[in-house]
Scaffold this active site. Structure first.
Site, PDB file in Angstrom:
ATOM      1  N   VAL A  79     -42.011  48.990  34.658  1.00 45.97           N
ATOM      2  CA  VAL A  79     -40.772  48.824  35.403  1.00 45.97           C
ATOM      3  C   VAL A  79     -39.641  48.216  34.572  1.00 45.97           C
ATOM      4  O   VAL A  79     -38.478  48.277  34.981  1.00 45.97           O
ATOM      5  CB  VAL A  79     -41.032  47.961  36.665  1.00 45.97           C
ATOM      6  CG1 VAL A  79     -41.182  46.492  36.314  1.00 45.97           C
ATOM      7  CG2 VAL A  79     -39.962  48.176  37.720  1.00 45.97           C
ATOM      8  N   TYR A  80     -39.938  47.645  33.417  1.00 47.21           N
ATOM      9  CA  TYR A  80     -38.882  47.005  32.618  1.00 47.21           C
ATOM     10  C   TYR A  80     -37.873  48.050  32.140  1.00 47.21           C
ATOM     11  O   TYR A  80     -38.216  48.976  31.408  1.00 47.21           O
ATOM     12  CB  TYR A  80     -39.462  46.275  31.412  1.00 47.21           C
ATOM     13  CG  TYR A  80     -40.294  45.054  31.734  1.00 47.21           C
ATOM     14  CD1 TYR A  80     -40.261  44.453  32.989  1.00 47.21           C
ATOM     15  CD2 TYR A  80     -41.116  44.484  30.769  1.00 47.21           C
ATOM     16  CE1 TYR A  80     -41.019  43.330  33.275  1.00 47.21           C
ATOM     17  CE2 TYR A  80     -41.883  43.356  31.043  1.00 47.21           C
ATOM     18  CZ  TYR A  80     -41.837  42.793  32.300  1.00 47.21           C
ATOM     19  OH  TYR A  80     -42.601  41.686  32.573  1.00 47.21           O
ATOM     20  N   SER A  81     -36.637  47.879  32.566  1.00 43.79           N
ATOM     21  CA  SER A  81     -35.549  48.807  32.223  1.00 43.79           C
ATOM     22  C   SER A  81     -35.968  50.248  32.441  1.00 43.79           C
ATOM     23  O   SER A  81     -35.717  51.127  31.620  1.00 43.79           O
ATOM     24  CB  SER A  81     -35.090  48.573  30.773  1.00 43.79           C
ATOM     25  OG  SER A  81     -34.531  47.289  30.631  1.00 43.79           O
TER      26      SER A  81
END
Length: 323
Positions: free
Chosen positions: A60-62
């Site tokens: 989900v990071y960036s």
């Protein structure tokens, strides 16, 4: 660099893990303060040169671009066998049904997407990013077991949840003969120590490695209380984690740092390292000095009086960091 075992496993990891949430395309996802690829690669390379072998990211990071940047950098700068890659699953990756969570479909789909973005055929540590109340834990655990048996992950871990939930998951995995969690990535630092009540004793008893996120309390422990940064101004989640009563602890960290002639970050990380249940704090960096402080902190030892002085002002906090 110093290396240690991840919990009771034989996996050797650096005493500092490089958190990769700060690396990513700022136009994707919710983090406008992330570094671009060129700046991210420079920090990843410096970490490798310093002996860091443990890298933590999440799908989900960036919106997946953190995994992409990390994967390209590690392919260019290191041998796959030299690094320990950890990623996570749970957060929303697409709108609509089945775009998030820990269902069998989500776990088996998202591991393939993560491997594609990272450019590898397996990750070393695959973690559930949060507890999914909508999916039976049995379904999630069996799917994770199948991921390991398929050779797509070497170990599995978990992140912030209640201790009773983690104990339940460990028990169910043992009862079915499924792969059990070997690590807990939880919210733990000098400003938030609620994990000491149940989660840390549970991890110590079960031989689970602890790899805390936000070990510097979103940077609060590294600067004067009222100072702001681009991240603090836009980090709505971070604004929910700490309270004004924590100011005195930040001041004590700064005082010990001044007396020692060290940056406050090194004092805060050394306090974490003094806890034997902690394997490796996950440190996010956006500047060279952030990385330098994290690496130098491995060799800093606090005396019992300093530890007691840092811990004495702590007051109970509401549970935070589970969402």
């Amino acid at each position: 660099m110093r290396y240690t075992r991840l919990g009771s496993t034989g996996l050797e990891v650096s005493a500092i893990s490089l958190g990769c949430m700060s690396f990513g395309d700022s136009s994707r996802g919710n983090h406008q303060w992330t570094l671009d690829e060129e700046s991210s690669r420079a920090l990843i390379r410096r970490a490798l040169d310093a002996g860091v072998n443990f890298f933590d990211t999440a799908n989900v990071y960036s919106d997946g671009s953190s995994e992409e940047i990390l994967g390209r950098a590690l392919r260019d700068f290191a041998s796959r066998d030299e690094v320990v890659i950890a990623t996570k699953v749970h957060g929303r990756m697409r709108p609509g049904p089945n775009g998030a969570g820990l269902s069998r479909r989500a776990v088996l789909s998202e591991i393939d997407h993560s491997l594609r973005r990272l450019g590898v055929d397996h990750v070393d540590l695959y973690q559930i990013h949060r507890w999914d109340p909508e999916t039976p834990i049995e379904e999630t655990l069996e799917a994770l077991h199948d991921v390991v048996k398929a050779g797509k992950a070497r170990y599995i871990g978990a992140s912030s949840m209640y201790a009773w939930q983690f104990a339940k998951a460990l028990h169910i995995a043992d009862a079915h003969g499924w792969t059990r969690f070997v690590s807990m990535q939880n919210h733990y630092n000098l400003l938030y120590r609620e994990e000491e009540r149940e989660m840390l004793p549970l991890c110590a008893d079960e031989g689970v490695g602890v790899i805390p996120w936000s070990p510097l309390a979103r940077g609060r422990l590294t600067r004067p209380w009222d100072a702001t940064t681009a991240r603090t101004e836009t980090d709505e989640f971070g604004k929910t984690l700490y309270q004004d009563d924590d100011r005195v602890i930040v001041e004590r960290v700064a005082a010990i740092a001044e007396r020692r002639g060290l940056p406050p970050a090194q004092i805060a990380l050394a306090w974490l390292a003094a806890n034997p249940v902690v394997t490796a704090p996950i440190v996010g960096v956006t500047k060279d000095r952030h990385l330098e402080d994290a690496i130098a902190a491995v060799d800093v030892e606090l005396d019992p009086e300093e530890i007691a002085h840092l811990e004495e002002p702590y007051t109970p906090h509401p549970v935070a960091g589970f969402r």
